[in-house]
Write a protein that holds these residues in place. Structure first.
Motif, short mmCIF file in Angstrom:
data_model
loop_
_atom_site.label_atom_id
_atom_site.label_comp_id
_atom_site.label_asym_id
_atom_site.label_seq_id
_atom_site.Cartn_x
_atom_site.Cartn_y
_atom_site.Cartn_z
N PHE A 670 0.70 -1.18 -0.13
CA PHE A 670 0.06 0.05 0.12
C PHE A 670 0.94 1.02 0.02
O PHE A 670 2.12 1.29 0.78
CB PHE A 670 -1.03 0.02 1.19
CG PHE A 670 -1.99 -0.96 1.25
CD1 PHE A 670 -3.06 -0.72 0.86
CD2 PHE A 670 -1.72 -2.27 1.84
CE1 PHE A 670 -4.13 -1.71 0.85
CE2 PHE A 670 -2.72 -3.46 2.01
CZ PHE A 670 -3.86 -3.13 1.08
N SER A 671 0.45 2.37 -0.68
CA SER A 671 1.03 3.58 -0.64
C SER A 671 -0.09 4.68 0.25
O SER A 671 -0.91 4.46 0.27
CB SER A 671 1.39 4.19 -1.98
OG SER A 671 2.60 3.59 -2.45
N PHE A 672 1.09 5.68 0.81
CA PHE A 672 0.07 6.29 1.71
C PHE A 672 0.65 7.95 1.32
O PHE A 672 1.58 8.29 0.70
CB PHE A 672 0.47 6.20 3.19
CG PHE A 672 0.29 4.81 3.61
CD1 PHE A 672 -0.79 4.44 4.66
CD2 PHE A 672 1.31 3.67 3.32
CE1 PHE A 672 -1.20 3.22 4.85
CE2 PHE A 672 0.87 2.35 3.65
CZ PHE A 672 -0.32 2.06 4.52
N VAL A 673 -0.68 8.71 2.09
CA VAL A 673 -0.28 10.32 1.91
C VAL A 673 -0.92 10.67 2.91
O VAL A 673 -2.02 10.68 3.46
CB VAL A 673 -0.96 10.66 0.54
CG1 VAL A 673 -0.83 12.15 0.24
CG2 VAL A 673 -0.48 9.96 -0.66
N ALA A 674 -0.19 11.83 3.38
CA ALA A 674 -0.62 12.89 4.28
C ALA A 674 -0.72 14.16 3.60
O ALA A 674 0.17 14.49 3.04
CB ALA A 674 0.56 12.93 5.41
N SER A 675 -1.86 14.57 3.73
CA SER A 675 -2.04 15.96 3.17
C SER A 675 -2.62 17.23 4.04
O SER A 675 -3.27 16.96 4.97
CB SER A 675 -3.10 15.61 2.03
OG SER A 675 -4.36 15.08 2.72
N PHE A 676 -2.24 18.23 3.47
CA PHE A 676 -2.59 19.70 4.04
C PHE A 676 -3.23 20.64 3.41
O PHE A 676 -2.51 20.80 2.33
CB PHE A 676 -1.40 19.98 5.10
CG PHE A 676 -0.79 19.15 5.70
CD1 PHE A 676 -0.89 19.14 7.23
CD2 PHE A 676 0.06 18.16 5.38
CE1 PHE A 676 -0.54 18.08 8.14
CE2 PHE A 676 0.56 17.17 6.23
CZ PHE A 676 0.36 17.34 7.64
N ALA A 677 -4.20 21.32 3.68
CA ALA A 677 -4.71 22.41 2.81
C ALA A 677 -5.32 23.55 3.72
O ALA A 677 -5.34 23.52 4.75
CB ALA A 677 -5.73 22.09 2.00
N GLU A 678 -5.40 24.79 3.01
CA GLU A 678 -5.90 26.02 3.73
C GLU A 678 -6.66 26.58 2.84
O GLU A 678 -6.34 26.80 1.40
CB GLU A 678 -4.70 26.97 4.04
CG GLU A 678 -5.00 28.37 4.64
CD GLU A 678 -4.06 29.08 5.28
OE1 GLU A 678 -4.18 29.95 6.11
OE2 GLU A 678 -2.98 29.17 4.67
N VAL A 679 -7.80 26.95 3.22
CA VAL A 679 -8.95 27.65 2.26
C VAL A 679 -9.31 28.89 2.86
O VAL A 679 -9.00 29.16 3.97
CB VAL A 679 -10.12 26.68 2.09
CG1 VAL A 679 -9.79 25.29 1.66
CG2 VAL A 679 -10.99 26.57 3.57
N GLU A 680 -9.84 29.74 2.09
CA GLU A 680 -10.46 31.12 2.64
C GLU A 680 -11.81 31.06 1.82
O GLU A 680 -12.13 31.09 0.71
CB GLU A 680 -9.64 32.24 2.00
CG GLU A 680 -10.24 33.67 2.51
CD GLU A 680 -9.31 34.92 2.20
OE1 GLU A 680 -8.71 35.18 3.00
OE2 GLU A 680 -9.35 35.06 1.13
N VAL A 681 -12.71 31.35 2.85
CA VAL A 681 -14.31 31.38 2.44
C VAL A 681 -14.86 32.68 2.66
O VAL A 681 -14.38 33.51 3.95
CB VAL A 681 -15.03 30.40 3.43
CG1 VAL A 681 -16.53 30.17 2.86
CG2 VAL A 681 -14.32 28.83 3.29
#
Length: 829
Positions: A670-681
């Protein structure tokens, strides 16, 4: 492999790059053959009907019309025989190229071949069809209600057969299932009803896990149906020559498409030649090509002329397939520290009209791996609808399962006062992590080969500046509010047991045979750098043959499901080690000593002690002189029949390396990902922008950084599309699609991309494969989708939306109402 690698892990110019950027690359639509005809399809304009009468007289009378192909001219489903001699019975419910009973709006009914497309289109207008209208349903929940229509005359759900006491389980079948009104009691509250499921498994003490929990959440969420929308449609051109069919098509897997086409046409695989040097994307919808590609082949056989069938974007939206939506209800228990104590997952999948899809089963497997619950109950339903065929789409089932679970993990962090990254880290798998149901001995049916997702989360926290950003998440400034989100993702990342084939010729060059499909991932050449690395050949002296099965290609894995990198680096490694051993033996034969005394490096075979050496070119000439196993006249018994035939065709040209991957492997990769995001609403309009995105991947050894980065960020954008706009829309009453253009079904554009996108890789080798590399095409999808969804939830609240994609109108309506305002369960809206 050695630590001081010269090729593996380095960027390079792929052999197809110049052709692509100069326009010399030829896709299926670019081929022209003298005397070529053009085919057009007649598509159903009803969601479910049966042809009662066809009158082709007027159409056949149109000047320039050469043939008309109907469903009666298309061979039926055929049994297949595996390489081990096992017969797999034909599935009579599989999608066919043409049909007299279209199961969805846009399904091909017949095809016309003419001197031009305009003539073919004119002829189609003159065809008279008498239809019998049949019941239809485009909503998987509605069809489970008593008295509501089924999508098929056979029933509305796929169900497993009852296994005999001492035999294998029978194939699944379609039957009717209807839930009671009591089952639907929770619908008005937005909860997924949970009637009797057709599939289920469980392990651990579920009720005990819920009793131990400090927090128990019970939520419903709906993931979208999404078209694959490949850049290249499934256009195909075919002709027959000396009893063989030559098919120029768009496929992800060149060698594997041979058997599929042979099965569809009822011909021997040796009489099928697949040409597909360049494919404009597949995302799982073209794993072994498309069944529609046999239409020009059948018309060509009927007319004795080449036939081109170009597929328009409208047609592609119909026959190209889609990812199935899943309605999911999750009940999850959390301890005070955020550790998951129990998971109860109920998933209802919109299966489309044909063969059962894997997605609903994958939801349970992937959730059990990524969050490691000590107790879990999974129930699933594959429900038939009169909508386009569902096909695997990048991270099938994994994307949906993670999206369902992430909603509750995010909410639990808020309610328990925990950091969003820390709650995921506490539940993340590591090492040889177990997953799935348990066998009779109480052991999980699978475990991972390795897992370093905790390290990926830690790396992401550092690169993204998580600690500095999280304090401002949810804080409003004027009409704007920002939110940061984190997520984890995982999917299957490889298989084993395939063949590698290469020849070093007396000109000193390394010729590698690649049966991998070339659909933008660069794996068609990436994996073969392993052979050049092991044999000490500079990449500029390597020649890759690909894209045409007449060029003597080996048996290769399907290029889908992130299999290729792991599967084919293993196969290429085996072939290269076979060649290396032969070089060493030739060195001992010609220069003296034992084979083990020799190294193969820097284009030479060198005795370690006395320095005697010969060039690889000289050794290749010696291999031809020695014959037998050295030049390919004798090949291993365990390789596939296709590889044997290819090897024999290449015999006497130099020193041959040919082998089947028989390396051991403890676990499932299996391959894995850790992800991060920033949004402005903007809370006054509901409009939002994605400001930043980061994905940190655990994929084992990095083979080609530029290619890896393209896959990570490109597939993340595919996932982001699921979060922000991409979906299907249907008229529930008439059963017809309402979003058949890009501006309506909204795949993401460059304007939707985060203002800043980054990626990083741990580059920790997987210990269960000789090169250490795994695939990455799948897990970034859920990573992109859920980092953005979590950032949105952290900006405006967990209960503002309860389905994806999230539209600005839904955010605004929910904020104004003070509760979720979107329609919770209706499909295709």
């Amino acid at each position: 492999m050695a630590a001081n690698k010269k090729l593996v892990g380095q960027n390079y110019t792929t052999p197809d790059l110049i052709a692509k950027v100069t326009g010399a690359a030829k896709f299926a639509e670019d081929y022209r053959v003298e005397g070529m005809l053009f085919a057009k399809l007649l598509l159903s304009r009803m969601p479910h009907a049966r042809v009662r009468r066809l009158d082709l007289t007027a159409a056949l009378a149109v000047p320039g019309v050469r043939a008309i192909l109907t469903a009666d001219d298309v061979p039926g489903a055929a049994d297949t025989v595996t390489d081990l001699g096992k017969t797999i019975k034909a599935d009579l419910r599989n999608e066919r190229a043409l049909t007299n009973e279209p199961m969805y709006y846009g399904e091909p009914v017949l095809a016309v071949a003419a001197d031009s497309e305009l003539i073919a289109a004119e002829a189609i207008e003159k065809i008279e069809i008498e239809w019998e209208h049949l019941p239809f349903n485009v909503d998987p929940l509605d069809t489970l209600r008593s008295g509501r229509p089924n999508a098929s005359t056979d029933g509305n759900v796929w169900a497993p057969g009852t296994p005999p006491p001492n035999g294998p389980p029978p194939a699944p079948h379609v039957k009717e299932v209807k839930w009671t009104e009591e089952d639907f009691a929770d619908v008005n509250d937005g909860h997924l009803p949970m009637g009797k499921a057709t599939d289920e498994w469980s392990y651990g003490d579920l009720e005990g896990g819920f009793r131990k929990a400090a927090l128990v959440l019970d939520d419903t969420f709906v993931t979208p149906n999404t078209y694959h929308q490949t850049l290249e449609s499934r256009t195909a051109m075919a002709y027959w020559q000396n009893g063989k069919v030559f098919l120029h098509c768009s496929t992800q897997s060149v060698t594997q498409t041979v058997d599929a086409v042979a099965r569809w046409l009822h011909v021997e695989p040796k009489n099928v030649v697949i040409v597909s040097a360049y494919t404009g994307g597949g995302f799982g919808s073209k794993v072994t090509g498309a069944v529609s590609s046999i239409i020009p082949a059948l018309l060509s056989r009927k007319t004795n002329r080449p036939v081109m069938m170009r597929i328009s974007r409208e047609e592609e939206h119909a026959i190209g397939g889609a990812r199935p939506s899943i309605h999911g209800r999750m009940k999850v228990g959390f301890a005070k520290d955020g550790r998951v104590t129990a998971v109860d997952l109920f998933a209802v999948m919109d299966n489309g009209p044909y063969e059962q899809q894997f997605d609903v089963s994958a939801t349970g497997l992937i959730v059990s791996l990524l969050y490691q619950p000590p107790a879990m109950h999974w129930r699933g339903m594959s429900v038939l609808t009169n909508t386009p065929p569902r096909r695997p789409q990048s991270q099938p089932g994994g994307m949906q399962g993670i999206t369902l679970m992430e909603r509750l993990v995010n909410k639990a962090a808020h309610k328990l006062g925990l950091d969003q990254v820390e709650i995921r880290r506490r539940n993340a798998p590591e090492g040889k992590a177990p997953l799935g149901p348990m066998d009779p001995k109480g052991q999980h049916v699978m475990h991972s080969t390795s897992c370093f997702v905790k390290q990926a989360l830690d790396r992401g926290v550092e690169i993204f500046g998580w600690e500095a950003r999280k304090s401002a998440s949810g804080q409003r400034t004027g009409a704007k509010v920002r939110g940061v989100g984190a997520s984890m993702s995982v999917f299957f990342a490889g298989s084993s047991g395939y063949d590698g084939l290469l020849v070093v010729k007396p000109d000193g060059r390394l010729y590698v045979q690649s049966g991998i499909g070339n659909h933008g991932t660069a794996s068609v050449s990436d994996v073969h750098r392993v052979a050049a690395e092991l044999l000490g050949v500079p990449w500029e002296k390597c020649v890759v043959a690909w894209g045409d099965t007449s060029r003597n290609l080996p048996w290769t894995c399907v290029s889908g499901g992130s299999q290729t990198t792991l599967a084919m680096t293993r196969a290429v490694h085996a072939a290269a080690m076979d060649a290396k051993k032969k070089f060493q033996e030739i060195g001992a034969t010609r220069l003296g000593g034992h084979a083990d005394d020799y190294d193969v490096a820097d284009e030479r075979v060198v005795h370690r002690a006395n320095g005697r050496s010969m060039t690889l070119a000289q050794a290749a000439q010696a291999a031809i002189e020695l014959g037998g196993k050295y030049d390919g006249h004798e090949v291993p018994k365990d390789i596939n029949a296709m590889t044997k035939e290819s090897a024999m065709a290449l015999a006497s040209q130099g020193l041959m390396g040919v082998a089947r991957d028989s390396y051991p492997m403890d676990g499932t990769p299996f391959s894995f990902v850790a992800s991060f995001a920033e949004v402005e609403v903007d809370v006054e309009t509901g409009k939002f922008n994605i400001l930043d995105y980061l994905a940190v991947v655990d994929v084992g050894t990095v083979m080609h950084p530029h290619s890896l980065g393209g896959q990570v960020l490109g597939r993340s954008m595919l996932g982001i599309g699921h979060a922000i706009g991409q979906k299907t829309v249907y008229d529930q009453h008439y059963g017809v699609p309402l979003a058949t253009r890009f501006y309506q079904n909204k795949p993401p554009t460059i304007l939707d991309a985060p203002a800043k996108m980054q990626w990083a890789a741990l580059d920790i080798p997987d210990p269960e494969t000789p090169v250490g590399a795994r695939g990455i095409g799948e897990p970034p999808v859920a990573a992109g989708c859920n980092a953005v969804l979590n950032a949105l939830a952290n900006a405006v609240g967990d209960d503002v939306f309860r389905r994806a994609p999230v539209m600005a109108s839904e955010i605004l309506a929910s904020l104004e109402a003070g509760h979720p305002a979107g329609e919770p369960l209706t499909a295709h809206i």
